[in-house]
Write a protein that holds these residues in place. Structure first.
Motif, PDB file in Angstrom:
ATOM      1  N   ASP B   1     -13.010  25.426 -22.223  1.00  0.00           N
ATOM      2  CA  ASP B   1     -14.054  25.637 -23.488  1.00  0.00           C
ATOM      3  C   ASP B   1     -14.894  27.034 -23.130  1.00  0.00           C
ATOM      4  O   ASP B   1     -15.303  27.368 -22.036  1.00  0.00           O
ATOM      5  CB  ASP B   1     -15.195  24.675 -23.358  1.00  0.00           C
ATOM      6  N   TYR B  35     -24.125  15.144 -18.245  1.00  0.00           N
ATOM      7  CA  TYR B  35     -23.902  13.718 -18.520  1.00  0.00           C
ATOM      8  C   TYR B  35     -22.827  13.302 -17.885  1.00  0.00           C
ATOM      9  O   TYR B  35     -21.918  13.830 -17.186  1.00  0.00           O
ATOM     10  CB  TYR B  35     -23.234  13.967 -19.945  1.00  0.00           C
ATOM     11  N   GLN B  37     -19.604  10.168 -18.485  1.00  0.00           N
ATOM     12  CA  GLN B  37     -19.004   9.344 -19.479  1.00  0.00           C
ATOM     13  C   GLN B  37     -18.447   8.058 -18.898  1.00  0.00           C
ATOM     14  O   GLN B  37     -17.441   8.462 -17.964  1.00  0.00           O
ATOM     15  CB  GLN B  37     -18.141  10.219 -20.361  1.00  0.00           C
ATOM     16  N   HIS B  41     -19.579   2.890 -22.359  1.00  0.00           N
ATOM     17  CA  HIS B  41     -20.980   3.333 -22.234  1.00  0.00           C
ATOM     18  C   HIS B  41     -21.313   4.711 -23.065  1.00  0.00           C
ATOM     19  O   HIS B  41     -22.437   5.083 -22.908  1.00  0.00           O
ATOM     20  CB  HIS B  41     -21.423   3.429 -21.074  1.00  0.00           C
ATOM     21  N   GLY B  42     -20.538   5.491 -23.304  1.00  0.00           N
ATOM     22  CA  GLY B  42     -20.371   6.636 -23.955  1.00  0.00           C
ATOM     23  C   GLY B  42     -21.007   7.710 -23.115  1.00  0.00           C
ATOM     24  O   GLY B  42     -20.907   7.514 -21.890  1.00  0.00           O
ATOM     25  N   LEU B  43     -21.418   8.812 -23.581  1.00  0.00           N
ATOM     26  CA  LEU B  43     -22.212   9.695 -22.873  1.00  0.00           C
ATOM     27  C   LEU B  43     -23.860   9.490 -22.451  1.00  0.00           C
ATOM     28  O   LEU B  43     -24.476   9.087 -23.494  1.00  0.00           O
ATOM     29  CB  LEU B  43     -22.204  11.069 -23.570  1.00  0.00           C
ATOM     30  N   PHE B  90     -19.637  15.495 -17.652  1.00  0.00           N
ATOM     31  CA  PHE B  90     -19.769  16.667 -18.604  1.00  0.00           C
ATOM     32  C   PHE B  90     -21.083  17.311 -18.520  1.00  0.00           C
ATOM     33  O   PHE B  90     -22.179  16.864 -18.214  1.00  0.00           O
ATOM     34  CB  PHE B  90     -19.669  16.211 -19.898  1.00  0.00           C
ATOM     35  N   PHE B 107     -19.962  21.453 -24.885  1.00  0.00           N
ATOM     36  CA  PHE B 107     -19.615  20.708 -23.710  1.00  0.00           C
ATOM     37  C   PHE B 107     -18.463  21.482 -22.957  1.00  0.00           C
ATOM     38  O   PHE B 107     -17.686  22.129 -23.459  1.00  0.00           O
ATOM     39  CB  PHE B 107     -19.109  19.495 -23.960  1.00  0.00           C
ATOM     40  N   GLY B 108     -18.457  21.119 -21.424  1.00  0.00           N
ATOM     41  CA  GLY B 108     -17.269  21.932 -20.847  1.00  0.00           C
ATOM     42  C   GLY B 108     -16.410  20.778 -20.840  1.00  0.00           C
ATOM     43  O   GLY B 108     -16.184  19.798 -21.636  1.00  0.00           O
ATOM     44  N   SER B 109     -15.175  20.978 -20.189  1.00  0.00           N
ATOM     45  CA  SER B 109     -13.970  20.217 -20.120  1.00  0.00           C
ATOM     46  C   SER B 109     -14.233  19.099 -19.210  1.00  0.00           C
ATOM     47  O   SER B 109     -13.094  18.327 -19.070  1.00  0.00           O
ATOM     48  CB  SER B 109     -12.762  20.984 -19.823  1.00  0.00           C
ATOM     49  N   ARG B 112     -13.524  14.992 -13.344  1.00  0.00           N
ATOM     50  CA  ARG B 112     -13.008  13.634 -13.169  1.00  0.00           C
ATOM     51  C   ARG B 112     -13.350  13.257 -11.773  1.00  0.00           C
ATOM     52  O   ARG B 112     -12.785  13.844 -10.668  1.00  0.00           O
ATOM     53  CB  ARG B 112     -11.613  13.544 -13.275  1.00  0.00           C
TER      54      ARG B 112
END
Lengths: 112, 116
Positions: B1, B35, B37, B41-43, B90, B107-109, B112
Motif C-alpha cells: 500500500d 488494529y 483483525q 470480531h472485525g477490526l 494492521f 491501512f497497511g497490508s 500475520r
C-alpha cells in the motif's frame, strides 16, 4: 452484544448480479457510516462514506442508511469478479477515526 | 500500500517472548493506529498515536505497548506474547483526527502473527 453485526457469508453470486451487503447496529447514536473493501492478504480500503440517513451513490455502488431500523446496506450493481473481496462496515457516534466500530466483514465471491 | 509499510509481513513466535511490529509511513501524517483483525470480531483498535511521543489506548490494549519516537514510525510491542494474540495486525494512518469526506484512512497490508 456487539456494537455492529455483519453476516460473514460467504455470499456467492454470478457476474452481473445485484449484490446487497448489510450491517445492523445497536447504538442509535451512530451517525457516521463507512464501507471498506478488503482483498485477500491486503488492508481494508475505504469504499463509501455516508453521514446520517439516506442514500449515496458512487458508480456501481450505493450506500443506504436506515437509522430507524439501525440498518445499513451497500448495493453493488452489475457485479464483477474484481468485486470479490470482504466488505467491512464501520460506524461511529463522532467522526474521530479512533472511535469507529467495525463489523466482522462479509466475504463476497462473484463468479464469472 | 502506497505510503505505509508494515514489517515483518509474517512472524511465528513462542509464547512468552516479546515481539515488536513496525509501521513505517512516508506520508508525514500525524495520526497512526494499530488494529488487530480476528475472525468474527472485525477490526479492533489496540493503540493510536496523535503525534511523536503522544499515544493513547484503544479498545483492546491489554498486553500491548506502543512507541513513536519519529513521525514516520509507530511500533507495537507484545510484551509477553500469548496464543490469544495470534492475529493479523494492521497499521493505519490519517492526516487528521476528524474525518472529512475527502479524507483517506489508509491501512497497511498487515502482519500475520502466530504465537505457538
Amino acid at each position: 452484544q456487539k456494537e455492529v453485526e455483519q453476516d460473514p457469508g460467504p455470499l456467492s453470486v454470478p457476474e452481473g448480479a445485484i449484490v446487497s451487503l448489510n450491517c445492523t447496529y445497536s447504538n442509535s447514536a451512530f451517525q457516521y457510516f463507512m464501507w471498506y473493501r478488503q482483498y485477500s492478504r491486503k488492508g481494508p480500503e475505504l469504499l463509501m462514506y455516508t453521514y446520517s440517513s439516506g442514500n449515496k451513490e458512487d458508480g456501481r455502488f450505493t450506500a443506504q442508511v436506515d437509522k430507524s431500523s439501525k440498518y445499513i446496506s451497500l448495493f453493488i450493481r452489475d457485479s464483477q469478479p474484481s468485486d470479490s473481496a470482504t466488505y467491512l462496515c464501520a460506524m461511529s457516534v463522532i467522526y474521530n477515526f479512533n472511535k469507529f466500530y467495525f463489523g466482522s466483514g462479509t466475504k463476497l465471491n462473484v463468479k464469472p | 500500500d502506497a505510503g505505509i509499510t508494515q514489517s515483518p509481513r509474517h512472524k511465528v513466535t513462542e509464547t512468552g517472548t516479546p515481539v515488536t511490529l513496525r509501521c513505517h509511513q512516508t506520508e508525514n501524517h500525524r495520526y497512526m493506529y494499530w488494529y488487530r483483525q480476528d475472525p468474527g470480531h472485525g477490526l479492533r483498535l489496540i493503540h493510536y498515536s496523535y503525534g511523536v511521543k503522544d499515544t493513547d489506548k484503544g479498545e483492546v490494549s491489554d498486553g500491548y505497548s506502543v512507541s513513536r519516537s519519529k513521525t514516520e514510525d509507530f511500533l507495537l510491542t507484545l510484551e509477553s506474547a500469548t496464543s490469544s494474540q495470534t492475529s493479523v495486525y494492521f497499521c493505519a494512518i490519517s492526516e487528521r483526527e476528524f474525518y472529512r469526506e475527502e479524507d483517506g484512512y489508509t491501512f497497511g497490508s498487515g502482519t500475520r502473527l502466530t504465537v505457538v
